[in-house]
Write an enzyme that holds these catalytic residues in place. Structure first.
Site, PDB file in Angstrom:
ATOM      1  N   HIS A 395       0.881  -1.234  -0.179  1.00  0.00           N
ATOM      2  CA  HIS A 395      -0.128  -0.163   0.073  1.00  0.00           C
ATOM      3  C   HIS A 395       1.032   1.336   0.049  1.00  0.00           C
ATOM      4  O   HIS A 395       0.409   2.395  -0.228  1.00  0.00           O
ATOM      5  CB  HIS A 395      -0.884   0.075   1.183  1.00  0.00           C
ATOM      6  CG  HIS A 395      -2.185   0.764   0.922  1.00  0.00           C
ATOM      7  ND1 HIS A 395      -2.582   1.524  -0.037  1.00  0.00           N
ATOM      8  CD2 HIS A 395      -3.515   0.594   1.458  1.00  0.00           C
ATOM      9  CE1 HIS A 395      -3.813   1.860  -0.100  1.00  0.00           C
ATOM     10  NE2 HIS A 395      -4.452   1.398   0.879  1.00  0.00           N
ATOM     11  N   ASP A 399      -2.209   1.785  -4.431  1.00  0.00           N
ATOM     12  CA  ASP A 399      -3.615   1.993  -3.565  1.00  0.00           C
ATOM     13  C   ASP A 399      -4.742   1.284  -3.980  1.00  0.00           C
ATOM     14  O   ASP A 399      -4.463   0.303  -4.888  1.00  0.00           O
ATOM     15  CB  ASP A 399      -3.995   3.434  -4.021  1.00  0.00           C
ATOM     16  CG  ASP A 399      -4.205   3.947  -5.550  1.00  0.00           C
ATOM     17  OD1 ASP A 399      -4.485   3.105  -6.357  1.00  0.00           O
ATOM     18  OD2 ASP A 399      -4.096   5.041  -6.085  1.00  0.00           O
TER      19      ASP A 399
END
Length: 423
Positions: A395, A399
């Site tokens: 992450h 995204d």
């Protein structure tokens, strides 16, 4: 120490098969070394007598370093070992190496106590047993002289005489105060298994990945009925035509490679604050070995291969893994990894990212079950072949939109597989 594959800069000595004073023949194996998860044999370049061994078992040696000295003699006879170490003649020794350049000289460095050390650099330093002063002595090529990961690895390639000092301690992260749980051990019933070298590396790699990348996992269910029907219809003809077994793995790799071409930012690595986008699409396959250990073999440039070519590569790598014949280049350079957890009957999985990649895809078992589908007559219930996909991604740079879009694209390629695809 010979170079045993692209990007391999060092190897660990597993075992010496010969000792000082032994006679060896040209091309005879004299020691075994390991690079990450692959073991290799190092042959003697000449016939002669071993006069000196410079590195012992478990030593980590850089490519190009001299491992031993051999007194070249085509008519060599067995030499009885003595307690004194034989001295090699200056004009008749041969270095066991495949490079013509001389071994790298030790680097003279000046310690900079103000050098900033990122958590990643600290982690690498602890793993490589570098002292605090030694790390602070490495010239940094980053902004304002900041030490980058590549700087540390370049230093390690030429490191010969480590600075003697106290080991580096990571003061940037709080130490857990939670006491280590007491393990109940019954000597009459329980027993201990020592981790082998590969299992230790796997454990370190998994912990490092979880500490480095904030993992997020997304799931998708796909209808692979068309794919299953196609494979069942052509697998016998495929075997006859190519003399290769057709599994689902080549189709999975093909779908992933095509999706990566559509979303190239999933095919990246992170170097501090920089994102390195890889042009080559090299798909790694997580494979369980007969020992229970895990290894990742690589299908290189998968986007440039058709399904029959991928199938041949996959089968070759699978056989090599089972027979412990994988070469160093077979397990290096992957940019994205898949793990077929369905092989073990698992419905889905939450795979750990194979560093330095930023995503890994797990493929669950294909199961038949009743599903509601839309036809020309409206909604109907039919028996379909269904499968779960689970994508774990980093992450920091991937995204939810990118991860979800990529996963959906893989699913689309599998669901919309043309049942008329020729072989």
């Amino acid at each position: 120490m010979p170079k045993m594959g692209e990007s391999i800069s060092e190897a660990t000595i597993i075992n010496w098969l010969k000792n000082v004073g032994d006679v060896v023949e040209a091309e005879e194996t004299i020691l075994e070394v390991a690079t990450d998860k692959v073991d290799s044999e190092v042959p003697s370049p000449v016939t002669g007598i071993i006069t000196e061994i410079r590195y012992q078992k478990d030593a980590v040696v850089a490519v190009g370093e001299t491992l031993a000295l051999i007194e070249a003699d085509a008519n060599a006879v067995a030499v009885k070992k003595t307690e004194e170490k034989p001295v090699a003649k200056e004009n008749s020794t041969v270095s066991v190496t495949n490079t013509s350049s001389s071994p790298a000289q030790p680097i003279q460095l000046k310690c900079n106590p103000d050098a900033f050390l990122s958590p990643l650099i600290v982690s690498i330093a602890q793993k490589e047993n570098l002292s605090l002063e030694e790390v602070q002595s490495i010239p940094g090529t980053g902004a304002e002289g900041r030490i980058r990961k590549s700087d540390v690895f370049n230093y390690l390639k030429n490191r010969k005489y480590p600075l003697q000092s106290k080991p580096i301690i990571n003061n940037q992260q709080p130490t857990s105060t939670y006491p280590k749980p007491v393990i109940a051990f019954n000597e009459e019933k329980d027993y201990i298994i020592e981790m082998d070298r590969m299992r230790k590396m796997i454990a370190d790699h998994m912990v490092y990945s979880k500490q480095t990348s904030p993992h997020v996992t997304s799931y998708l269910e796909v209808d692979v009925t068309n794919l299953v029907n196609w494979r069942n219809a052509v697998k016998d003809k495929f075997q006859e035509k190519y003399n290769e077994k057709l599994t689902f793995t080549p189709v999975f790799i093909d779908a992933v490679a095509r999706a990566i071409a559509d979303f190239p930012l999933i095919n990246v690595s992170v170097d501090d604050k920089k994102i390195i986008v890889h042009k080559d699409i090299n798909i790694g396959m997580a494979t369980a070995l007969p020992t229970g250990n895990l290894i990742v073999s690589v299908v290189r440039n998968a986007n440039e291969k058709d399904i029959p070519t991928i199938a041949k590569t996959v089968n070759h790598l699978a056989v090599s893994a089972r027979e412990n014949k994988l070469k160093p280049e077979d397990v290096k350079g992957s940019t994205f990894t898949i793990s077929n957890v369905g092989t073990f009957g698992s419905l889905m999985g939450t795979p750990i990212i194979n560093q330095p990649e930023v995503a890994i895809l797990a493929l669950g078992i294909i199961k038949k079950r009743p599903e509601v589908i839309t036809t020309e007559k409206g909604d109907e219930i039919a028996i379909r072949s269904m499968m779960f996909l689970s994508l774990s991604f980093d992450h920091r740079v991937v995204d939810g939109f990118l991860g979800g879009s990529f996963l959906k694209r893989v699913g689309d390629y599998l669901e919309k597989f043309d049942p008329n695809t020729p072989i």
